[in-house]
Design a protein around this motif. Structure first.
Motif, PDB file in Angstrom:
ATOM      1  N   LEU A 285      39.548  35.364  47.744  1.00  0.00           N
ATOM      2  CA  LEU A 285      39.287  36.277  46.635  1.00  0.00           C
ATOM      3  C   LEU A 285      39.560  37.723  47.031  1.00  0.00           C
ATOM      4  O   LEU A 285      40.184  38.478  46.278  1.00  0.00           O
TER       5      LEU A 285
ATOM      6  N   LEU B 182      42.465  40.156  45.520  1.00  0.00           N
ATOM      7  CA  LEU B 182      42.077  41.431  44.920  1.00  0.00           C
ATOM      8  C   LEU B 182      42.840  42.589  45.555  1.00  0.00           C
ATOM      9  O   LEU B 182      43.308  43.508  44.857  1.00  0.00           O
TER      10      LEU B 182
ATOM     11  N   THR C 248      28.694  35.117  38.801  1.00  0.00           N
ATOM     12  CA  THR C 248      30.079  34.992  38.318  1.00  0.00           C
ATOM     13  C   THR C 248      30.691  36.350  38.043  1.00  0.00           C
ATOM     14  O   THR C 248      31.879  36.581  38.332  1.00  0.00           O
TER      15      THR C 248
ATOM     16  N   LEU D 177      31.795  38.049  41.218  1.00  0.00           N
ATOM     17  CA  LEU D 177      32.959  37.462  41.878  1.00  0.00           C
ATOM     18  C   LEU D 177      34.250  38.200  41.524  1.00  0.00           C
ATOM     19  O   LEU D 177      35.225  38.142  42.276  1.00  0.00           O
ATOM     20  N   PHE D 178      34.275  38.872  40.376  1.00  0.00           N
ATOM     21  CA  PHE D 178      35.469  39.596  39.948  1.00  0.00           C
ATOM     22  C   PHE D 178      35.398  41.084  40.299  1.00  0.00           C
ATOM     23  O   PHE D 178      36.275  41.851  39.905  1.00  0.00           O
ATOM     24  N   SER D 179      34.377  41.483  41.047  1.00  0.00           N
ATOM     25  CA  SER D 179      34.250  42.884  41.456  1.00  0.00           C
ATOM     26  C   SER D 179      34.917  43.098  42.807  1.00  0.00           C
ATOM     27  O   SER D 179      35.468  42.173  43.414  1.00  0.00           O
ATOM     28  N   THR D 180      34.849  44.311  43.280  1.00  0.00           N
ATOM     29  CA  THR D 180      35.444  44.650  44.570  1.00  0.00           C
ATOM     30  C   THR D 180      34.689  43.995  45.723  1.00  0.00           C
ATOM     31  O   THR D 180      35.241  43.825  46.812  1.00  0.00           O
TER      32      THR D 180
ATOM     33  N   PRO E 219      33.051  40.698  46.161  1.00  0.00           N
ATOM     34  CA  PRO E 219      32.649  39.334  45.778  1.00  0.00           C
ATOM     35  C   PRO E 219      31.723  38.675  46.790  1.00  0.00           C
ATOM     36  O   PRO E 219      31.087  37.669  46.483  1.00  0.00           O
TER      37      PRO E 219
ATOM     38  N   ALA F  53      37.319  31.484  39.788  1.00  0.00           N
ATOM     39  CA  ALA F  53      37.527  32.934  39.878  1.00  0.00           C
ATOM     40  C   ALA F  53      38.790  33.257  40.662  1.00  0.00           C
ATOM     41  O   ALA F  53      39.543  34.180  40.318  1.00  0.00           O
TER      42      ALA F  53
ATOM     43  N   ALA G 101      41.790  32.657  38.458  1.00  0.00           N
ATOM     44  CA  ALA G 101      41.940  33.745  37.488  1.00  0.00           C
ATOM     45  C   ALA G 101      42.598  34.970  38.125  1.00  0.00           C
ATOM     46  O   ALA G 101      43.501  35.583  37.543  1.00  0.00           O
ATOM     47  N   GLU G 102      42.152  35.316  39.336  1.00  0.00           N
ATOM     48  CA  GLU G 102      42.744  36.480  40.009  1.00  0.00           C
ATOM     49  C   GLU G 102      44.199  36.212  40.391  1.00  0.00           C
ATOM     50  O   GLU G 102      45.048  37.112  40.300  1.00  0.00           O
TER      51      GLU G 102
END
Length: 588
Positions: free
Chosen positions: A477, A481, A531, A534-537, A539, A554, A557-558
């Motif tokens: 992840l 990112l 959840t 998980l999509f933040s800087t 995770p 997640a 998605a990324e």
């Protein structure tokens, strides 16, 4: 004689000849020598202010009778006899230590030690701060007068020119210090300080001067936007660094058992306090004595400690010097190349992990201590990768030239990949991916070999394969990112808008820190809403509270977002590489 010496230097290094001839004037030399001699006299006389006289106390340090009288005084106070206490106080106030009972040898030894340590501190501040100011100020003046471009056009090599600057610009500072070295050396030997310790100090100071002076030249080349303020800014930052690290060296709770130890190797105070324990009167000992590197006890030997400091300064100075040689002729070039970035990232990982993996010297669990150090490692690597994204990503014109003319140099798929890995003007996504791989390798080794003790609940984490798989997904992840950030940065740099660097830094900063800030402000914790995190800087905060399926979704998605952004980037690069005639015929 001086003129002949300077002429011989001119045959070896014309730039050094130019710098010395402009600075070693009679008046300047006289001022430097006189100031140094005056400082030596002031320091020497200041240390004589406590010279024992006829009224020297019986209980003072250098009176040989002080132990007898201190014992007698202690016994009287324990008995609480007020009359005897009064008689004793009267005796001390009317009787003083005889001159033949004063330990003059010890007093002079301590006097010379104080003199030596005072000059040791003065040398560091004077050489580093004043020399840095002069170097940055010299580059600013050369830029203002327009002579820097003439130097760039000189047939001399970059090494010759930069060496001439490093040796010539602070020449009066060198003279100031050299005049004081004999007294400093004499004071050290008179204080019975080992000669090899003194030489080690000189070597450390010289190595730190080379490092900080090289960094000052690099700062001077890239700080033209600060106009005439850059000398004060550069030297002020270094002065602040020296003061802060001096305070840190005075602290008794700062250890060298995590990744921050590497950054303290750039601080001259720790090793100076290690060589001369009375420098800061730190009675608990220097933390350098417990220094380890991948379990190797380097702090147990002066040779290994000094060698480590010199090696660190030498390698980092070499890296900065390579950046100077790269940017001196062409100020528009990036500070480092893609190939150099791979070595820099690998070196940073080696140093940071080396000081994190140590044997605990107390009852603290090694996995608990390492778990705390991993947070620092993650932050350092985040800053490192983001810096590389900004530095390595080429601008629109460079990408346009690469896309338009690459068919002339690239004849195969293998050559195309080599160009993406090493090329100066190609997009930096492949290079960023390689650097992320280098960063990831130690983490994967750590995940597969260790476990982490959670001090909050007393449980051991990473004790089974499911936990390890979740951490591997979290690493993926983070990589995806970072690649999204790199793609966004490259897309912004392909725009035609002015000040693209500022837009890039602003956009990345907003994308990184705004979502976690909003989540914290809205009190959306990682334990309740994993959840979202998980999509933040960061995770990592939600890994413990998320399932494997959630983390995997997640990640998908990324990766989808990354694929869309790269599709857009490929399209932009292809359009930028089209010839003007083709674009006109296509109606663009």
């Amino acid at each position: 004689m001086m003129s002949n010496l300077i002429d011989k230097i001119g045959d070896w290094n014309p730039q050094l000849f130019r710098e010395l001839k402009g600075r070693l004037k009679f008046f300047n030399v006289a001022i430097a020598v006189a100031t140094s001699l005056l400082l030596q006299l002031v320091v020497f006389l200041y240390q004589l202010r406590e010279l024992p006289d006829d009224r020297y106390s019986l209980t003072a340090t250098y009176c040989r009778l002080h132990q007898v009288y201190e014992l007698q005084q202690k016994q009287v106070y324990q008995e609480s006899d007020q009359s005897r206490i009064a008689d004793l106080n009267h005796f001390f106030s009317n009787n003083f230590c005889p001159q033949n009972e004063i330990d003059w040898q010890l007093w002079w030894q301590n006097h010379w030690e104080y003199t030596f340590l005072t000059f040791s501190v003065i040398f560091i501040f004077t050489l580093l701060v004043a020399g840095t100011y002069l170097l940055i100020n010299d580059l600013a003046k050369e830029e203002t007068r327009g002579t820097l471009n003439f130097i760039r056009l000189s047939p001399q090599s970059e090494t010759s020119i930069l060496t001439g600057k490093l040796l010539g610009v602070p020449s009066l500072i060198y003279l100031f210090i050299l005049v004081a070295v004999p007294l400093h050396l004499w004071a050290g030997l008179s204080a019975k300080i080992a000669f090899n310790y003194i030489l080690s100090y000189y070597a450390i100071v010289a190595a730190s001067c080379i490092f900080f002076y090289s960094a000052a030249l690099l700062f001077g080349l890239f700080s033209r936007s600060f106009s005439g303020f850059q000398p004060w800014l550069g030297s002020g930052l270094l002065l602040l660094f020296l003061f802060i690290t001096m305070v840190v060296a005075l602290s008794d709770n700062i250890t060298l058992n995590n990744s921050t130890a590497w950054f303290r190797l750039f601080n001259p105070w720790d090793v100076t306090n290690y060589l001369f324990p009375n420098l800061f009167h730190v009675y608990y000992g220097s933390p350098v004595t417990n220094l380890q590197f991948f379990y190797l006890p380097l702090g147990t030997s002066v040779v290994s400690v000094v060698g480590l400091y010199l090696l660190n300064f030498g390698l980092c100075s070499y890296g900065i010097f390579q950046a100077l040689k790269r940017c001196f002729r062409n100020p528009q070039a990036s500070i480092i190349s893609k190939e150099q970035s791979y070595f820099i990232v690998a070196f940073c990982q080696l140093m940071m992990w080396g000081f994190s993996v140590q044997i605990s010297l107390n009852n603290e669990r090694w996995d608990e201590r390492l778990g705390g150090s991993l947070i620092l490692l993650a932050l350092y690597n985040l800053v490192l990768i983001l810096s590389l994204i900004v530095v390595l990503s080429p601008h629109r014109q460079d990408v346009q030239d690469w896309a338009r003319y690459r068919h002339q140099a690239v004849s195969s798929r293998k050559s195309a990949w080599q160009d993406l890995i090493k090329g100066e003007k190609s997009p930096a996504l492949v290079a960023i991916a390689i650097n992320l791989t280098i960063v990831t390798i130690p983490w994967l080794v750590w995940v597969s070999l260790t476990s982490v003790f959670d001090a909050n609940n007393g449980q051991i984490w990473l004790s089974n394969d499911i936990d390890r798989f979740k951490v591997v997904l979290a690493i993926a992840l983070s990589i995806s990112l970072m690649m999204i950030y790199a793609t966004i940065a490259q897309l912004i740099l392909l725009l035609k808008t002015p000040k693209r660097y500022f837009w890039t830094i602003g956009t990345l900063g907003t994308a990184m820190f705004l979502p976690p800030t909003i989540l914290q402000f809205l009190d959306i914790s990682s334990s309740k809403y994993p959840t979202v995190w998980l999509f933040s800087t960061f995770p990592w905060a939600a890994i413990e509270y998320s399932g494997v399926t959630t983390i995997f979704m997640a990640l998908l998605a990324e990766l989808s977002v990354l694929a869309l952004l790269n599709f857009q980037l490929t399209r932009r690069v292809r359009l930028a590489g089209e010839s003007a005639t083709k674009a006109l015929l296509a109606g663009r």
